[in-house]
Motif scaffolding. Structure first.
Motif, PDB file in Angstrom:
ATOM      1  N   THR A  26       0.865  -1.174   0.000  1.00  0.00           N
ATOM      2  CA  THR A  26       0.000   0.000   0.000  1.00  0.00           C
ATOM      3  C   THR A  26       0.901   1.224   0.000  1.00  0.00           C
ATOM      4  O   THR A  26       1.737   1.384   0.908  1.00  0.00           O
ATOM      5  N   LEU A  27       0.767   2.076  -0.994  1.00  0.00           N
ATOM      6  CA  LEU A  27       1.646   3.225  -1.115  1.00  0.00           C
ATOM      7  C   LEU A  27       1.179   4.363  -0.220  1.00  0.00           C
ATOM      8  O   LEU A  27      -0.015   4.507   0.067  1.00  0.00           O
ATOM      9  N   PRO A  28       2.113   5.176   0.243  1.00  0.00           N
ATOM     10  CA  PRO A  28       1.742   6.277   1.139  1.00  0.00           C
ATOM     11  C   PRO A  28       0.841   7.287   0.447  1.00  0.00           C
ATOM     12  O   PRO A  28       1.018   7.591  -0.738  1.00  0.00           O
ATOM     13  N   ALA A  29      -0.104   7.788   1.185  1.00  0.00           N
ATOM     14  CA  ALA A  29      -0.999   8.812   0.639  1.00  0.00           C
ATOM     15  C   ALA A  29      -0.299  10.162   0.650  1.00  0.00           C
ATOM     16  O   ALA A  29       0.437  10.476   1.596  1.00  0.00           O
ATOM     17  N   PRO A  30      -0.489  10.985  -0.369  1.00  0.00           N
ATOM     18  CA  PRO A  30       0.079  12.335  -0.341  1.00  0.00           C
ATOM     19  C   PRO A  30      -0.573  13.156   0.760  1.00  0.00           C
ATOM     20  O   PRO A  30      -1.733  12.928   1.125  1.00  0.00           O
ATOM     21  N   THR A  31       0.171  14.100   1.291  1.00  0.00           N
ATOM     22  CA  THR A  31      -0.336  14.889   2.411  1.00  0.00           C
ATOM     23  C   THR A  31      -1.569  15.699   2.044  1.00  0.00           C
ATOM     24  O   THR A  31      -2.394  16.007   2.906  1.00  0.00           O
ATOM     25  N   ASP A  32      -1.699  16.041   0.752  1.00  0.00           N
ATOM     26  CA  ASP A  32      -2.871  16.809   0.331  1.00  0.00           C
ATOM     27  C   ASP A  32      -4.022  15.926  -0.119  1.00  0.00           C
ATOM     28  O   ASP A  32      -5.023  16.418  -0.640  1.00  0.00           O
ATOM     29  N   GLY A  33      -3.873  14.619   0.054  1.00  0.00           N
ATOM     30  CA  GLY A  33      -4.929  13.699  -0.339  1.00  0.00           C
ATOM     31  C   GLY A  33      -4.956  13.375  -1.813  1.00  0.00           C
ATOM     32  O   GLY A  33      -5.837  12.640  -2.276  1.00  0.00           O
ATOM     33  N   GLY A  34      -4.037  13.934  -2.581  1.00  0.00           N
ATOM     34  CA  GLY A  34      -3.989  13.661  -4.015  1.00  0.00           C
ATOM     35  C   GLY A  34      -4.879  14.546  -4.855  1.00  0.00           C
ATOM     36  O   GLY A  34      -5.101  14.270  -6.034  1.00  0.00           O
ATOM     37  N   VAL A  35      -5.371  15.631  -4.283  1.00  0.00           N
ATOM     38  CA  VAL A  35      -6.322  16.487  -5.004  1.00  0.00           C
ATOM     39  C   VAL A  35      -5.693  17.163  -6.223  1.00  0.00           C
ATOM     40  O   VAL A  35      -6.409  17.613  -7.119  1.00  0.00           O
ATOM     41  N   HIS A  36      -4.361  17.212  -6.271  1.00  0.00           N
ATOM     42  CA  HIS A  36      -3.699  17.859  -7.397  1.00  0.00           C
ATOM     43  C   HIS A  36      -3.236  16.852  -8.459  1.00  0.00           C
ATOM     44  O   HIS A  36      -2.532  17.236  -9.401  1.00  0.00           O
ATOM     45  N   THR A  37      -3.641  15.606  -8.318  1.00  0.00           N
ATOM     46  CA  THR A  37      -3.320  14.623  -9.342  1.00  0.00           C
ATOM     47  C   THR A  37      -4.016  15.024 -10.645  1.00  0.00           C
ATOM     48  O   THR A  37      -5.241  15.183 -10.668  1.00  0.00           O
ATOM     49  N   PRO A  38      -3.251  15.212 -11.722  1.00  0.00           N
ATOM     50  CA  PRO A  38      -3.853  15.693 -12.981  1.00  0.00           C
ATOM     51  C   PRO A  38      -4.989  14.808 -13.468  1.00  0.00           C
ATOM     52  O   PRO A  38      -4.970  13.587 -13.320  1.00  0.00           O
ATOM     53  N   ARG A  39      -5.992  15.453 -13.997  1.00  0.00           N
ATOM     54  CA  ARG A  39      -7.159  14.854 -14.652  1.00  0.00           C
ATOM     55  C   ARG A  39      -8.120  14.151 -13.699  1.00  0.00           C
ATOM     56  O   ARG A  39      -9.308  14.060 -13.972  1.00  0.00           O
ATOM     57  N   LEU A  40      -7.629  13.625 -12.578  1.00  0.00           N
ATOM     58  CA  LEU A  40      -8.468  12.781 -11.729  1.00  0.00           C
ATOM     59  C   LEU A  40      -8.729  13.348 -10.352  1.00  0.00           C
ATOM     60  O   LEU A  40      -9.805  13.151  -9.793  1.00  0.00           O
ATOM     61  N   GLY A  41      -7.753  14.001  -9.748  1.00  0.00           N
ATOM     62  CA  GLY A  41      -7.956  14.594  -8.434  1.00  0.00           C
ATOM     63  C   GLY A  41      -7.807  13.641  -7.276  1.00  0.00           C
ATOM     64  O   GLY A  41      -8.187  13.965  -6.151  1.00  0.00           O
ATOM     65  N   PHE A  42      -7.257  12.449  -7.514  1.00  0.00           N
ATOM     66  CA  PHE A  42      -6.935  11.556  -6.411  1.00  0.00           C
ATOM     67  C   PHE A  42      -5.737  10.701  -6.806  1.00  0.00           C
ATOM     68  O   PHE A  42      -5.502  10.429  -7.987  1.00  0.00           O
ATOM     69  N   ALA A  43      -4.956  10.290  -5.821  1.00  0.00           N
ATOM     70  CA  ALA A  43      -3.763   9.500  -6.071  1.00  0.00           C
ATOM     71  C   ALA A  43      -4.136   8.084  -6.488  1.00  0.00           C
ATOM     72  O   ALA A  43      -5.098   7.503  -5.970  1.00  0.00           O
ATOM     73  N   LEU A  44      -3.363   7.520  -7.420  1.00  0.00           N
ATOM     74  CA  LEU A  44      -3.683   6.184  -7.896  1.00  0.00           C
ATOM     75  C   LEU A  44      -2.445   5.435  -8.365  1.00  0.00           C
ATOM     76  O   LEU A  44      -1.488   6.028  -8.853  1.00  0.00           O
ATOM     77  N   THR A  45      -2.477   4.109  -8.195  1.00  0.00           N
ATOM     78  CA  THR A  45      -1.486   3.226  -8.794  1.00  0.00           C
ATOM     79  C   THR A  45      -1.997   2.808 -10.166  1.00  0.00           C
ATOM     80  O   THR A  45      -3.197   2.623 -10.365  1.00  0.00           O
ATOM     81  N   ALA A  46      -1.055   2.638 -11.114  1.00  0.00           N
ATOM     82  CA  ALA A  46      -1.469   2.356 -12.492  1.00  0.00           C
ATOM     83  C   ALA A  46      -0.712   1.149 -13.038  1.00  0.00           C
ATOM     84  O   ALA A  46      -0.875   0.039 -12.547  1.00  0.00           O
ATOM     85  N   GLY A  47       0.139   1.361 -14.060  1.00  0.00           N
ATOM     86  CA  GLY A  47       0.780   0.252 -14.741  1.00  0.00           C
ATOM     87  C   GLY A  47       1.667  -0.591 -13.840  1.00  0.00           C
ATOM     88  O   GLY A  47       2.326  -0.086 -12.930  1.00  0.00           O
TER      89      GLY A  47
END
Length: 330
Positions: A87-108
């Motif tokens: 489980t990867l650490p959550a960003p301190t801002d909750g991931g709201v600045h993740t482009p296009r989506l607004g939340f942190a995510l694991t992908a490829g």
């Protein structure tokens, strides 16, 4: 969590609105012939963000998936049991600045022959966004930092040259870096990789001397040959009209491909001439499929249920031979 998934569901739906509308009008009796006896091998917990985004396979048939909304990497046993690997650490801002989506995510995610896992994490922050590595029995850590204003998504591994290729769906670029980590370089920023507003270059696979890629917004399958020094050659558009295309896999029959189309909620077979046919739909249990892996003539298809918000799952379907309109194998 529900709000985050709603944002992504809206985006997935908007990526192929016409196709989704048409699909909801198709009954099970009118659905295309499936690959052959598809079955759901595992169901996941949507309330805990278990939305499988990408997949890699172990030799024993265990599927390693990234749970996008949960920021996790998990192993799904051949019996359908789920085990969280990281489980990867959550960003301190909750991931709201993740482009296009607004939340942190694991992908490829990809797997090396020694069992090492490499996967991408998009958090919208400089301290977390990038390529991560997990060795067997170890803990995950970032080995390549990628731009925080990008969205690292598809991932491909070239073990012969100890290199990784990373698609940035927001910035429309493909980066490369050695498997040991370090500073990435831009391998290609060709215009065919760019988005038209949501997500551009997405899935990646290395096949027959080229890096193949999808572009979700443009609905295209691309082939970029490796030139001298592994530099990219001219981009070739191999197939079009694939609204909502995400990740894909080669079937083992030359350049034949199975691709996941998330918004339209289907899996298509793409022939070397660029023509495509639908082989699986929601009638067989698909819930916004995100990727495909093939092992021993069986397709493993994760569904994230981003828009259906119903049943994220892992489907297994034998890869049937192409059939003509009469149902005969050519």
């Amino acid at each position: 969590m529900r709000n985050r998934l709603a944002v992504l569901a809206c985006a997935v739906t908007a990526a192929a609105t016409t196709a989704v509308t048409a699909l909801t009008q198709v009954s099970a009796s009118a659905a295309p012939r499936p690959e052959a006896d598809p079955r759901i091998a595992a169901h996941f917990d949507l309330s805990h963000g278990q939305t499988p985004e990408n997949i890699a396979l172990k030799p024993d048939g265990t599927a390693v998936v990234t749970f996008a909304a949960a920021r996790q990497v998990a192993a799904i046993s051949p019996r359908g049991n789920t085990r969280i690997l990281a489980t990867l650490p959550a960003p301190t801002d909750g991931g709201v600045h993740t482009p296009r989506l607004g939340f942190a995510l694991t992908a490829g995610v990809v797997r090396a022959h020694d069992g090492t896992l490499y996967f991408l994490y998009a958090s919208g922050t400089t301290d977390l966004t990038g390529l991560w590595r997990l060795r067997p029995g170890g803990t995950p850590h970032r080995i390549v930092a990628l731009p925080a204003n990008g969205l690292p998504n598809g991932l491909a591994l070239d073990e012969h040259h100890d290199r990784l290729y990373m698609a940035d769906s927001a910035l429309g670029k493909i980066y490369t870096a050695p498997t040991t980590g370090g500073t990435p370089t831009t391998w290609s920023a060709a215009p065919e990789l760019a988005s038209t507003g949501f997500l551009g270059v997405n899935g990646l696979k290395i096949h027959q001397g080229a890096l193949w890629a999808t572009n979700l917004d443009r609905g295209t399958m691309l082939r970029i040959p490796f030139g001298p020094g592994s530099r990219p050659g001219p981009v070739q558009i191999k197939a079009t009209g694939l609204a909502g295309i995400d990740d894909f896999a080669f079937t083992g029959r030359g350049d034949e491909i199975l691709a996941a189309l998330g918004g339209p909620n289907k899996v298509v077979r793409i022939q070397p001439d660029g023509t495509s046919t639908t082989v699986l739909t929601s009638a067989y249990g698909l819930q916004n499929p995100t990727s495909v892996a093939v092992r021993r003539n069986v397709a493993y298809i994760p569904s994230a249920a981003y828009a259906t918000a119903s049943d994220p799952n892992l489907m297994l379907a034998p890869v049937a031979s192409p059939r003509d309109s009469a149902g005969h194998t050519p």
